[in-house]
Design a protein around this motif. Sequence first.
Motif, mmCIF file in Angstrom:
data_model
loop_
_atom_site.group_PDB
_atom_site.id
_atom_site.type_symbol
_atom_site.label_atom_id
_atom_site.label_comp_id
_atom_site.label_asym_id
_atom_site.label_seq_id
_atom_site.Cartn_x
_atom_site.Cartn_y
_atom_site.Cartn_z
ATOM 1 N N ASP A 99 0.852 -1.188 0.000
ATOM 2 C CA ASP A 99 0.000 0.000 0.000
ATOM 3 C C ASP A 99 0.892 1.244 0.000
ATOM 4 O O ASP A 99 1.280 1.760 1.050
ATOM 5 C CB ASP A 99 -0.914 -0.023 1.229
ATOM 6 C CG ASP A 99 -1.997 1.047 1.182
ATOM 7 O OD1 ASP A 99 -1.809 2.048 0.473
ATOM 8 O OD2 ASP A 99 -3.022 0.876 1.878
ATOM 9 N N THR A 100 1.226 1.737 -1.192
ATOM 10 C CA THR A 100 2.146 2.873 -1.306
ATOM 11 C C THR A 100 1.523 4.169 -0.788
ATOM 12 O O THR A 100 2.230 5.032 -0.268
ATOM 13 C CB THR A 100 2.592 3.070 -2.768
ATOM 14 O OG1 THR A 100 1.429 3.127 -3.616
ATOM 15 C CG2 THR A 100 3.472 1.910 -3.226
ATOM 16 N N MET A 101 0.201 4.307 -0.933
ATOM 17 C CA MET A 101 -0.462 5.518 -0.440
ATOM 18 C C MET A 101 -0.361 5.597 1.082
ATOM 19 O O MET A 101 -0.062 6.653 1.645
ATOM 20 C CB MET A 101 -1.929 5.536 -0.876
ATOM 21 C CG MET A 101 -2.671 6.796 -0.466
ATOM 22 S SD MET A 101 -1.956 8.292 -1.170
ATOM 23 C CE MET A 101 -2.481 8.110 -2.880
ATOM 24 N N LEU A 102 -0.615 4.470 1.755
ATOM 25 C CA LEU A 102 -0.496 4.441 3.212
ATOM 26 C C LEU A 102 0.945 4.696 3.627
ATOM 27 O O LEU A 102 1.201 5.445 4.584
ATOM 28 C CB LEU A 102 -0.974 3.093 3.754
ATOM 29 C CG LEU A 102 -0.802 2.856 5.263
ATOM 30 C CD1 LEU A 102 -1.577 3.892 6.063
ATOM 31 C CD2 LEU A 102 -1.249 1.449 5.652
ATOM 32 N N GLU A 103 1.896 4.094 2.923
ATOM 33 C CA GLU A 103 3.309 4.303 3.238
ATOM 34 C C GLU A 103 3.673 5.783 3.133
ATOM 35 O O GLU A 103 4.397 6.328 3.977
ATOM 36 C CB GLU A 103 4.180 3.482 2.288
ATOM 37 C CG GLU A 103 5.674 3.579 2.597
ATOM 38 C CD GLU A 103 6.515 2.714 1.678
ATOM 39 O OE1 GLU A 103 7.750 2.711 1.842
ATOM 40 O OE2 GLU A 103 5.951 2.045 0.790
ATOM 41 N N CYS A 104 3.159 6.449 2.107
ATOM 42 C CA CYS A 104 3.417 7.882 1.920
ATOM 43 C C CYS A 104 2.854 8.694 3.084
ATOM 44 O O CYS A 104 3.518 9.586 3.614
ATOM 45 C CB CYS A 104 2.798 8.336 0.601
ATOM 46 S SG CYS A 104 3.059 10.076 0.232
ATOM 47 N N ARG A 105 1.626 8.348 3.515
ATOM 48 C CA ARG A 105 0.993 9.077 4.625
ATOM 49 C C ARG A 105 1.748 8.851 5.934
ATOM 50 O O ARG A 105 1.904 9.777 6.742
ATOM 51 C CB ARG A 105 -0.457 8.627 4.764
ATOM 52 C CG ARG A 105 -1.368 9.094 3.628
ATOM 53 C CD ARG A 105 -2.770 8.531 3.750
ATOM 54 N NE ARG A 105 -3.390 8.933 4.999
ATOM 55 C CZ ARG A 105 -4.394 8.279 5.561
ATOM 56 N NH1 ARG A 105 -4.859 7.177 5.018
ATOM 57 N NH2 ARG A 105 -4.919 8.723 6.695
ATOM 58 N N VAL A 106 2.228 7.614 6.144
ATOM 59 C CA VAL A 106 3.003 7.328 7.363
ATOM 60 C C VAL A 106 4.297 8.134 7.364
ATOM 61 O O VAL A 106 4.701 8.696 8.396
ATOM 62 C CB VAL A 106 3.302 5.816 7.479
ATOM 63 C CG1 VAL A 106 4.219 5.556 8.673
ATOM 64 C CG2 VAL A 106 2.018 5.022 7.645
ATOM 65 N N CYS A 107 4.958 8.195 6.203
ATOM 66 C CA CYS A 107 6.223 8.953 6.105
ATOM 67 C C CYS A 107 5.995 10.440 6.388
ATOM 68 O O CYS A 107 6.839 11.098 7.008
ATOM 69 C CB CYS A 107 6.848 8.757 4.725
ATOM 70 S SG CYS A 107 7.555 7.114 4.486
ATOM 71 N N CYS A 108 4.857 10.969 5.945
ATOM 72 C CA CYS A 108 4.528 12.376 6.241
ATOM 73 C C CYS A 108 4.359 12.573 7.753
ATOM 74 O O CYS A 108 4.851 13.567 8.316
ATOM 75 C CB CYS A 108 3.238 12.781 5.525
ATOM 76 S SG CYS A 108 3.428 12.979 3.750
ATOM 77 N N SER A 109 3.699 11.617 8.405
ATOM 78 C CA SER A 109 3.508 11.702 9.860
ATOM 79 C C SER A 109 4.843 11.574 10.586
ATOM 80 O O SER A 109 5.083 12.253 11.595
ATOM 81 C CB SER A 109 2.547 10.608 10.338
ATOM 82 O OG SER A 109 1.245 10.865 9.870
ATOM 83 N N LEU A 110 5.719 10.695 10.078
ATOM 84 C CA LEU A 110 7.039 10.552 10.680
ATOM 85 C C LEU A 110 7.847 11.842 10.545
ATOM 86 O O LEU A 110 8.644 12.182 11.417
ATOM 87 C CB LEU A 110 7.798 9.392 10.031
ATOM 88 C CG LEU A 110 7.396 7.980 10.496
ATOM 89 C CD1 LEU A 110 8.029 6.924 9.599
ATOM 90 C CD2 LEU A 110 7.800 7.754 11.949
ATOM 91 N N GLY A 111 7.607 12.565 9.434
ATOM 92 C CA GLY A 111 8.269 13.863 9.258
ATOM 93 C C GLY A 111 7.836 14.850 10.330
ATOM 94 O O GLY A 111 8.662 15.562 10.915
ATOM 95 N N SER A 112 6.523 14.872 10.614
ATOM 96 C CA SER A 112 6.010 15.744 11.677
ATOM 97 C C SER A 112 6.550 15.312 13.035
ATOM 98 O O SER A 112 6.902 16.142 13.880
ATOM 99 C CB SER A 112 4.470 15.681 11.711
ATOM 100 O OG SER A 112 3.933 16.112 10.495
#
Length: 359
Positions: free
Chosen positions: A158-171
């Motif tokens: 699930d690349t979309m979920l992975e992208c959203r998790v990475c954004c949260s990890l950035g925060s």
Amino acid sequence: MGQDQTKQQIEKGLQLYQSNQTEKALQVWMKVLEKGSDLVGRFRVLGCLVTAHSEMGRYKEMLKFAVVQIDTARGLEDADFLLESYLNLARSNEKLCEFHKTISYCKTCLGLPGTRAGAQLGGQVSLSMGNAFLGLSLFQKALESFEKALRYAHNNDDTMLECRVCCSLGSFYAQVKESMKIALQHGDRPLQALCLLCFADIHRSRGDLETAFPRYDSAMSIMTEIGNRLGQVHVLLGVAKCWMARKVQDKALDAIEKAQDLAEEVGNKLSQLKLHCLSESIYRSKGLQRELRTHVVRFHECVEETELYCGLCGESIGERNSRLQALPCSHIFHLRCLQNNGTRSCPNCRRSSMKPGFV
């Protein structure tokens, strides 16, 4: 409005929405909601309205439709629909910064019985919970949730979920970085150690082990200096996971052994449980049955010592996602066991349980 017509109107609204005619799409969906009699159709159109209002930043409206969707899901009596609607309710509260409610609804999602949608939506539940923990500055719990979400994303491609998790990890990284700046300004060594540990865990979760190891070393240095033995356990736990990721099992076991000694010194049973789980995983992969049995036995001994089992059915709490109930006397049971038991007092101490609290 019949089932087929409802489907057609929902599809029409989606086409309008995808072509950036948002208001027209909302009008179509609201007509379906007003005139549609098919519960499944109503559920789907409410999901569209929740998503649309979320993307438009209308979070109060998002919450309103999420609440209606919960009632519709209950009418359908289907666990998959309930899971999806509770997730939407959790997301709505997350957007409104109602983080305690978000965590509560996420736990409800995780406590639902096995569903077809569970594997698909479990990562999104963990992500929403992680964002809520981050909003409450509970960094370690946030990172644990983000790591679970990332595992779901990788396991399901699930690349979309992975992208959203990475954004949260950035925060997450930005908040920890700001905390580190404050710690350095005030010479707060315990906070510095905690921030370094968080940095290390973030890099480990991203697979950047080369950066993680020096961060763990720095955190361990400060933890040792200030005499924080439990902090040292957490550092060694992270180091062990790094070595496991590199398939260097002997070094992982060495870190686990050191952490186990410290955990036993301070009497921290939860850390001991985690360490026994890691040891089990390593010895199972090595095919060393005698050592594996030793750690399985020690794991269950720790469970019994901490009373992490239901006093009614005897099952270990935490082995599967189940809703729990904490009584005023502090004894904890599976909710389903208490409901089946039918008593109004604690099965352990017989005290009144008129006002239980949910975990």
